[in-house]
Design an enzyme around this catalytic site. Sequence first.
Site, mmCIF file in Angstrom:
data_model
loop_
_atom_site.group_PDB
_atom_site.id
_atom_site.type_symbol
_atom_site.label_atom_id
_atom_site.label_comp_id
_atom_site.label_asym_id
_atom_site.label_seq_id
_atom_site.Cartn_x
_atom_site.Cartn_y
_atom_site.Cartn_z
ATOM 1 N N ASP A 1 24.345 28.071 50.728
ATOM 2 C CA ASP A 1 25.640 27.473 50.419
ATOM 3 C C ASP A 1 25.417 26.537 49.236
ATOM 4 O OD1 ASP A 1 27.996 26.083 50.195
ATOM 5 O OD2 ASP A 1 28.073 25.436 52.296
ATOM 6 N N SER B 1 34.320 30.519 32.551
ATOM 7 C CA SER B 1 35.447 31.459 32.567
ATOM 8 C C SER B 1 36.303 31.243 31.334
ATOM 9 C CB SER B 1 36.300 31.241 33.820
ATOM 10 O OG SER B 1 37.494 32.008 33.770
ATOM 11 N N TYR C 1 41.437 25.567 39.336
ATOM 12 C CA TYR C 1 40.358 26.494 38.972
ATOM 13 C C TYR C 1 40.082 26.396 37.478
ATOM 14 C CZ TYR C 1 37.941 30.814 37.824
ATOM 15 O OH TYR C 1 37.041 31.728 37.324
ATOM 16 N N LYS D 1 36.435 25.165 35.609
ATOM 17 C CA LYS D 1 35.664 25.952 34.653
ATOM 18 C C LYS D 1 35.580 25.247 33.291
ATOM 19 C CE LYS D 1 34.418 29.317 37.304
ATOM 20 N NZ LYS D 1 32.992 29.505 37.662
#
Length: 246
Positions: free
Chosen positions: A57, A137, A150, A154
Amino acid sequence: MRLEGKTAIVTGAGSGFGAGIARAFAREGAEVLAADINGDAAQALAEEIGARHSATDVADGESVRAMAGAALEAWGRIDILVNNAGITHLPAPMEEVSEEDFDRVLAVNVKSIYLTAREIVPAMKHAGQGAILNIASTAGVSPRPRLNWYNASKGWVITATRAMAVELAPSGIRVNALNPVAGETPLLKSFMGEDTPEMRAKFLSTIPLGRFSTPEDMANAALYLCSDEASMVTGVAMEVDGGRCI
């Protein structure tokens, strides 16, 4: 055999981009540790390519410490680290994303890079060399609506990559990032909200080359940035996006 004699940890290696990168690294001669929160997936991939595996994890400090310790015990050094593990929240107005989802996105996409650096950078400094690759990303460069937190995570990865590169360069450690566009991975449905022909067509219309990225696309770029061929390349966030960010 572009990575012959190298050792490499790839997180999130149980599927998608991570699996593609791990396969390519093993094919090119690296000894690989495939890490994934899905231990069964990591084990299956490791058995396929002749690698080690770890149920990890990446958002948990003790779990990351165990992963790094296993690699160092087996190899004595870590030449390459690929921080690929990542998640997203479902598309939603920013104010409607739950606190639980926000915390999980930041823990997996952001905190994990701190945790792996804490455990692995000292060993790389001791060796006087290393290559770290963070999977960011296009969302960190050209954000899509309704994926706000999100996108932000990134963007952090890109900035962290550059900051790490500057600080670690005197120790012989290179740090780069890849910015993929949406690809044929388990996260695709989460990015789109729903996987329908209409939604796919809408996404593809924003990519000039007209297709999603693939694990092979990412693997080829990762091979270059993590190999000695890129010995003068650090602090780069390379877009592998079919022109999405133009």
